[in-house]
Write a protein that holds these residues in place. Sequence first.
Motif, mmCIF file in Angstrom:
data_model
loop_
_atom_site.group_PDB
_atom_site.id
_atom_site.type_symbol
_atom_site.label_atom_id
_atom_site.label_comp_id
_atom_site.label_asym_id
_atom_site.label_seq_id
_atom_site.Cartn_x
_atom_site.Cartn_y
_atom_site.Cartn_z
ATOM 1 N N ASN A 172 0.803 -1.240 0.000
ATOM 2 C CA ASN A 172 0.000 0.000 0.000
ATOM 3 C C ASN A 172 0.832 1.284 0.000
ATOM 4 O O ASN A 172 0.401 2.293 0.538
ATOM 5 N N ASP A 173 2.026 1.265 -0.526
ATOM 6 C CA ASP A 173 2.789 2.510 -0.598
ATOM 7 C C ASP A 173 3.798 2.354 -1.730
ATOM 8 O O ASP A 173 4.732 1.567 -1.639
ATOM 9 N N ASP A 174 3.589 3.099 -2.828
ATOM 10 C CA ASP A 174 4.564 2.966 -3.912
ATOM 11 C C ASP A 174 5.441 4.199 -4.025
ATOM 12 O O ASP A 174 6.092 4.420 -5.035
ATOM 13 N N SER A 175 5.510 5.011 -2.941
ATOM 14 C CA SER A 175 6.392 6.183 -2.998
ATOM 15 C C SER A 175 7.835 5.792 -2.705
ATOM 16 O O SER A 175 8.753 6.554 -2.933
ATOM 17 N N THR A 176 8.011 4.585 -2.165
ATOM 18 C CA THR A 176 9.373 4.197 -1.817
ATOM 19 C C THR A 176 9.628 2.752 -2.246
ATOM 20 O O THR A 176 8.709 1.922 -2.259
ATOM 21 N N LEU A 177 10.857 2.468 -2.596
ATOM 22 C CA LEU A 177 11.210 1.181 -3.186
ATOM 23 C C LEU A 177 12.672 0.885 -2.869
ATOM 24 O O LEU A 177 13.515 1.784 -2.881
ATOM 25 N N GLN A 178 12.943 -0.368 -2.521
ATOM 26 C CA GLN A 178 14.327 -0.794 -2.297
ATOM 27 C C GLN A 178 14.601 -1.943 -3.261
ATOM 28 O O GLN A 178 13.781 -2.848 -3.396
ATOM 29 N N LEU A 179 15.738 -1.883 -3.928
ATOM 30 C CA LEU A 179 16.095 -2.919 -4.891
ATOM 31 C C LEU A 179 17.424 -3.553 -4.468
ATOM 32 O O LEU A 179 18.344 -2.844 -4.047
ATOM 33 N N ILE A 180 17.492 -4.882 -4.541
ATOM 34 C CA ILE A 180 18.728 -5.586 -4.156
ATOM 35 C C ILE A 180 19.107 -6.567 -5.258
ATOM 36 O O ILE A 180 18.241 -7.261 -5.801
ATOM 37 N N LEU A 181 20.385 -6.616 -5.588
ATOM 38 C CA LEU A 181 20.873 -7.614 -6.535
ATOM 39 C C LEU A 181 21.214 -8.880 -5.770
ATOM 40 O O LEU A 181 21.904 -8.818 -4.751
ATOM 41 N N PRO A 182 20.751 -10.048 -6.257
ATOM 42 C CA PRO A 182 21.066 -11.278 -5.538
ATOM 43 C C PRO A 182 22.540 -11.655 -5.703
ATOM 44 O O PRO A 182 23.264 -11.041 -6.490
#
Lengths: 377, 377
Positions: free
Chosen positions: A363-373
């Motif tokens: 319920n919140d798309d203002s923030t996002l964290q992305l990680i490379l495996p």
Amino acid sequence: MKFIIQKENLVQSVQDVMKAITSRTTIPILTGIKIVASEEGVTLTGSDSDISIESFIPKEENEQEIVEIQQTGSIVLQAKFFSEIVKKLPTNQVEIVVDNFQTTIRSGKSEFNLNGLDSEEYPHLPQIAEQNSIKVPTDLLKNIIKQTVFAVSTSETRPVLTGVNWKIENNDLICIATDSHRLALRKAKIEIETEQSFNIVIPGKSLNELNRILDDHDEPVEVLVTENQILFKTKHILFFSRLLEGNYPDTNRLIPTESKTDIIVNSKEFLQSIDRASLLAREGRNNVVKFSTMGENVIEISSFTPEIGKVIEELVSESVSGEELKISFSAKFMMDALKVLEGSEVKISFTGAMRPFVIHPTNDDSTLQLILPVRTY
Amino acid sequence: MKFIIQKENLVQSVQDVMKAITSRTTIPILTGIKIVASEEGVTLTGSDSDISIESFIPKEENEQEIVEIQQTGSIVLQAKFFSEIVKKLPTNQVEIVVDNFQTTIRSGKSEFNLNGLDSEEYPHLPQIAEQNSIKVPTDLLKNIIKQTVFAVSTSETRPVLTGVNWKIENNDLICIATDSHRLALRKAKIEIETEQSFNIVIPGKSLNELNRILDDHDEPVEVLVTENQILFKTKHILFFSRLLEGNYPDTNRLIPTESKTDIIVNSKEFLQSIDRASLLAREGRNNVVKFSTMGENVIEISSFTPEIGKVIEELVSESVSGEELKISFSAKFMMDALKVLEGSEVKISFTGAMRPFVIHPTNDDSTLQLILPVRTY
């Protein structure tokens, strides 16, 4: 120069400008605090030439006298001593008198004499025109910083990655940090006074210091940008930082737009599981933990370090949908990301064991964290 | 070995024995915690060979079950990992099972496997007969340590001075520490069960660790001494320390028995004055401040460091009697002494600018601090 000032206000101001001062500077005068007494009040300045902080103490506030200016003037005093001295003065009133660079600090029966330096030799702060400004509420600004700055690169191999990219697109402020192994993104709607756009990179170190200086209860912060400087302006503080040169990479294509496995977990439980699994992993290869879907919404988190032992954690998730998955990633990156995301649940969207995956609060798309495996399976 | 234990008790016990464990040991097994499960409960041991700490967790306490022993046995586990793991376990009940040195730690859905070491290889703790014991209330013991241990020498030139000398004379326990520039002495009446005397030197480091482990609310501590070991015994903890070899110097003749100038000051005000005066002195020669009587009960404290500046403090003392005096001493030594003395007023007795002087609380001759002046006037 001669003035009498309330100790409490002086101590607070000194503490603020000290955040810009380092003893490891190559410009000797920058180990000092510049003090200017004008008819309006007292201004303190600290700088390490990347960051400069100016703190103003007005003559009066809320009809209380704070400073009594008896003679205007200016001086530069060794920050290390001046800051310790003001903190330990015995009485609430402090008198500061400068006579030919000799500075006397009097409080009660205590009298200090410090050798001052010529304030004319102190570097000038950048001049920034008032025209291009945006306003950001202090709590939002602190949040934006917290949710991005930890992901900047600590390596100087690509200097531009040691900063956070701020840009304005369609009335959104978009802030991105990446060290090329993970990425943090935060969008925020902001109040823009005039048609304006910028695309700048602010050193991570500057944002960390700014965050330490901002008080949650402050009024909105005015942000002014020039070609190579940014200025954050609060009621009594000016915080200048230089900007990083170079083009920030286009990170849009890194962020997957579809997913093959989606998992919703309780953020705190997941964080604690990863934390335990990483206890042994820390010693071994790069703090890597394994993550596997086990059917019936169960997730297994494990790590194995031959010399020490192994750990297996089971976690019941809220939901698992899509393909089965075995993937390995840095426990540290996952914990960093989970710590700054708000909300009690997070959704993790995977597109296979070798592709970057995305974490954001449900319920919140203002923030996002992305990680490379990490390749281990 | 197999038992189920309350997490809280395990965490506390691990924390206690960890105080003896260092990663800088030359004996690899001492980086571990020895765990012994007997019919009575679980015993943990940590040691760096100078200090050994044994913590016992009984099966029951206050009619509450703490440990359920299912199979007795023993193991040694890496302290660094074991201590972190137990702290972070998810549930209140922890199961520990050892099978052929492979140790499983289970808590909720979390399962750790650690490679254990053979407890037979763990050094044996010294055996101390129960006969020669004194009993010291915990708060008194903590006080004795606090008021002496800071004055031990940090240099290994004369190893015996890195310890605190404890001796019994006429039912008094007398504790002395000196680094040959200052001396701290504390006397205490204590309960002695049998005719007993000793004259030993306890390493300062051991006393600091003991102080950290003792809880103000503990029952009296039983102290047992052998030729080369001391044992402090509380309800559930045994704290062993080796003693330092060598004869402790006779310090009696150092302590002046008469004085030429006596000053009574408010302890806190004096401490703050010295603290301020030392702000500049720290940079210069050895943190030395000057102290002068100025007539009419006024004392002047000052320091001067040419490159930085100077400070002059005036302090009104309760009383000044005897000769006028100008003397210089280490601000650090004076602050260390003032911080541990109890009572709001201290009496300082000088016998001239070049002779050691004595500080003690007014109305209390059980404790005394002695400082050697520095030659500057």
